[in-house]
Design a protein around this motif. Structure first.
Motif, short mmCIF file in Angstrom:
data_model
loop_
_atom_site.label_atom_id
_atom_site.label_comp_id
_atom_site.label_asym_id
_atom_site.label_seq_id
_atom_site.Cartn_x
_atom_site.Cartn_y
_atom_site.Cartn_z
N ALA A 5 0.83 -1.20 0.00
CA ALA A 5 0.00 0.00 0.00
C ALA A 5 0.87 1.25 0.00
N GLN A 6 1.93 1.26 0.81
CA GLN A 6 2.82 2.42 0.86
C GLN A 6 3.52 2.61 -0.48
N PHE A 7 3.94 1.51 -1.10
CA PHE A 7 4.59 1.60 -2.41
C PHE A 7 3.63 2.19 -3.44
N SER A 8 2.39 1.71 -3.45
CA SER A 8 1.40 2.21 -4.40
C SER A 8 1.16 3.70 -4.19
N ASP A 46 -8.50 -3.82 9.55
CA ASP A 46 -8.08 -3.64 8.15
C ASP A 46 -6.57 -3.83 8.04
N PRO A 47 -6.11 -4.73 7.15
CA PRO A 47 -4.66 -4.98 7.02
C PRO A 47 -3.87 -3.78 6.49
N LEU A 48 -4.54 -2.84 5.85
CA LEU A 48 -3.84 -1.65 5.33
C LEU A 48 -3.67 -0.58 6.40
N ARG A 49 -4.29 -0.79 7.55
CA ARG A 49 -4.18 0.12 8.70
C ARG A 49 -4.44 1.58 8.35
N PRO A 50 -5.65 1.87 7.89
CA PRO A 50 -5.95 3.27 7.55
C PRO A 50 -5.97 4.14 8.80
#
Length: 59
Positions: A5-8, A46-50
């Motif tokens: 997610a950080q890379f994107s 959430d696995p993306l930890r918003p």
């Protein structure tokens, strides 16, 4: 998952700066929900930890 997610996000910002074909804003999104506790639990799992904040809406 978080690294992807950080890379994107970094790539999206880089492309936005390079081509200027689209406008990129990093403004918060406000969401009004009925069941705050349920939404908070869902965001915490959430696995993306918003990032999120809980607040009150005064009308």
């Amino acid at each position: 998952m978080s690294e992807m997610a950080q890379f994107s996000k970094r790539e999206y910002f880089r492309l936005a700066e390079e081509s200027n074909d689209f406008e990129l804003r990093e403004e918060p999104v406000y969401e009004v929900v009925d069941d705050v506790e349920k939404e908070v639990d869902s965001l915490r799992r959430d696995p993306l930890r918003p990032r999120f904040e809980v607040g009150e809406l005064c009308i």
